[in-house]
Motif scaffolding. Structure first.
Motif, PDB file in Angstrom:
ATOM      1  N   MET A 145       0.822  -1.207   0.000  1.00  0.00           N
ATOM      2  CA  MET A 145       0.000   0.000   0.000  1.00  0.00           C
ATOM      3  C   MET A 145       0.858   1.261   0.000  1.00  0.00           C
ATOM      4  N   ALA A 146       2.101   1.133   0.511  1.00  0.00           N
ATOM      5  CA  ALA A 146       3.023   2.276   0.535  1.00  0.00           C
ATOM      6  C   ALA A 146       3.745   2.444  -0.798  1.00  0.00           C
ATOM      7  N   GLY A 147       3.423   1.582  -1.764  1.00  0.00           N
ATOM      8  CA  GLY A 147       3.998   1.729  -3.087  1.00  0.00           C
ATOM      9  C   GLY A 147       5.241   0.917  -3.359  1.00  0.00           C
ATOM     10  N   ILE A 148       5.576  -0.003  -2.464  1.00  0.00           N
ATOM     11  CA  ILE A 148       6.734  -0.868  -2.692  1.00  0.00           C
ATOM     12  C   ILE A 148       6.348  -1.938  -3.714  1.00  0.00           C
ATOM     13  N   PRO A 149       7.135  -2.139  -4.773  1.00  0.00           N
ATOM     14  CA  PRO A 149       6.787  -3.165  -5.763  1.00  0.00           C
ATOM     15  C   PRO A 149       6.857  -4.568  -5.165  1.00  0.00           C
ATOM     16  N   ALA A 150       5.965  -5.442  -5.620  1.00  0.00           N
ATOM     17  CA  ALA A 150       5.876  -6.795  -5.062  1.00  0.00           C
ATOM     18  C   ALA A 150       7.183  -7.553  -5.190  1.00  0.00           C
ATOM     19  N   GLU A 151       7.932  -7.304  -6.255  1.00  0.00           N
ATOM     20  CA  GLU A 151       9.185  -8.035  -6.463  1.00  0.00           C
ATOM     21  C   GLU A 151      10.282  -7.612  -5.485  1.00  0.00           C
ATOM     22  N   ALA A 152      10.040  -6.549  -4.736  1.00  0.00           N
ATOM     23  CA  ALA A 152      11.023  -6.097  -3.749  1.00  0.00           C
ATOM     24  C   ALA A 152      10.721  -6.627  -2.352  1.00  0.00           C
ATOM     25  N   ILE A 153       9.683  -7.483  -2.242  1.00  0.00           N
ATOM     26  CA  ILE A 153       9.274  -8.008  -0.935  1.00  0.00           C
ATOM     27  C   ILE A 153       9.329  -9.526  -0.944  1.00  0.00           C
ATOM     28  N   ILE A 154      10.021 -10.085   0.031  1.00  0.00           N
ATOM     29  CA  ILE A 154      10.116 -11.539   0.200  1.00  0.00           C
ATOM     30  C   ILE A 154       9.581 -11.858   1.593  1.00  0.00           C
ATOM     31  N   THR A 155       8.646 -12.792   1.692  1.00  0.00           N
ATOM     32  CA  THR A 155       8.061 -13.109   2.992  1.00  0.00           C
ATOM     33  C   THR A 155       8.319 -14.558   3.398  1.00  0.00           C
ATOM     34  N   GLU A 156       8.408 -14.753   4.688  1.00  0.00           N
ATOM     35  CA  GLU A 156       8.549 -16.076   5.311  1.00  0.00           C
ATOM     36  C   GLU A 156       7.560 -16.075   6.451  1.00  0.00           C
ATOM     37  N   SER A 157       6.520 -16.891   6.391  1.00  0.00           N
ATOM     38  CA  SER A 157       5.401 -16.765   7.328  1.00  0.00           C
ATOM     39  C   SER A 157       5.184 -17.988   8.226  1.00  0.00           C
TER      40      SER A 157
END
Length: 254
Positions: A145-157
């Motif tokens: 929502m803050a405008g960070i592109p999805a490819e710049a985010i890696i998640t481990e849940s």
């Protein structure tokens, strides 16, 4: 099992519970001497733990110091430890944050300053019973929502504690060989344990503390004399974190 034990320890280390137990002792013990000991202990706990100056000194001694942003070089990614959001079934249409949201707001600032390229968010949900939306997924939504592109985010849940954060991040990094320079981001009071766990897991990272409970020293009456409920309450978190760090040391997690 370890997760449940950690939640139990969190409850038992509550200073309010100590005060309550001592008051019950003073009420039901038959020995007059033991009653006095209980009452004196209650008085000492209340006076010491409710003094803002003493609380602040303890926080200052434990927290890992801040690093000025201007001195931060360039990093491939910031590893963000969760523990600052909660999922509410009654209001599921928003992200609910608590104190500690600096854990992802400060990396967002670093990203805008071109000091980090990616975000690695590690953390599941913290419920003992039942399920919930993983915290990593919730923070990911905020960053999107803050405008960070999805490819710049890696998640481990999947992680439920700091030990698992480190191990799962180490495993995740094997899938991203291009990510080498890491900035480890968590609350200042939690950084000792987090940095130790990541080093033990073989993940080299530079510490970047956020969410400080300590403040500059003030020698004023409201700090030295006047009792504070907030100061008393903050000791629970500090005692829990120090105890957790010691347990992790004994277990060889950090």
């Amino acid at each position: 099992m370890f997760f449940i034990l950690s939640k139990t320890l969190h409850f038992l280390l509550m200073p309010f519970l100590w005060v309550l137990a001592l008051l019950l002792g003073a009420l039901f013990l038959r020995s007059a001497q033991k009653k006095r000991i209980c009452l004196v202990a209650v008085l000492v706990i209340l006076v010491v733990l409710s003094t803002p100056f003493l609380s602040n000194e303890a926080w200052r001694a434990w927290e890992v110091a801040a690093v000025p942003i201007r001195t931060i070089g360039h990093y491939d990614a910031a590893v963000i430890l969760t523990g600052v959001t909660s999922y509410r079934e009654d209001i599921p249409d928003r992200i609910n944050t608590s104190r500690g949201s600096d854990r992802f707001l400060h990396p967002l600032q670093l990203y805008r300053a071109h000091k980090i390229d990616k975000f690695i968010i590690t953390g599941g949900h913290g419920k003992v019973l039942g399920g919930g939306v993983p915290e990593a997924d919730q923070i990911e939504k905020v960053l999107l929502m803050a405008g960070i592109p999805a490819e710049a985010i890696i998640t481990e849940s999947n992680s439920r504690n700091t030990h698992e954060n480190a191990l799962n991040t180490a495993s995740l990094l094997q899938q991203h060989p291009g990510i080498n320079r890491l900035l480890l981001v968590t609350s200042a009071f939690h950084m000792r344990r987090a940095a130790g766990c990541f080093a033990k897991a073989g993940v080299a990272a530079t510490s970047f503390s956020t969410d400080f409970y300590s403040k500059p020293r003030q020698f004023t009456p409201d700090e030295l004399i006047i009792p504070s409920v907030d100061a008393f309450g903050s000791w629970h978190l500090l005692i829990h974190e120090i105890s957790g760090y010691l347990v992790y040391k004994v277990l060889g997690y950090c």
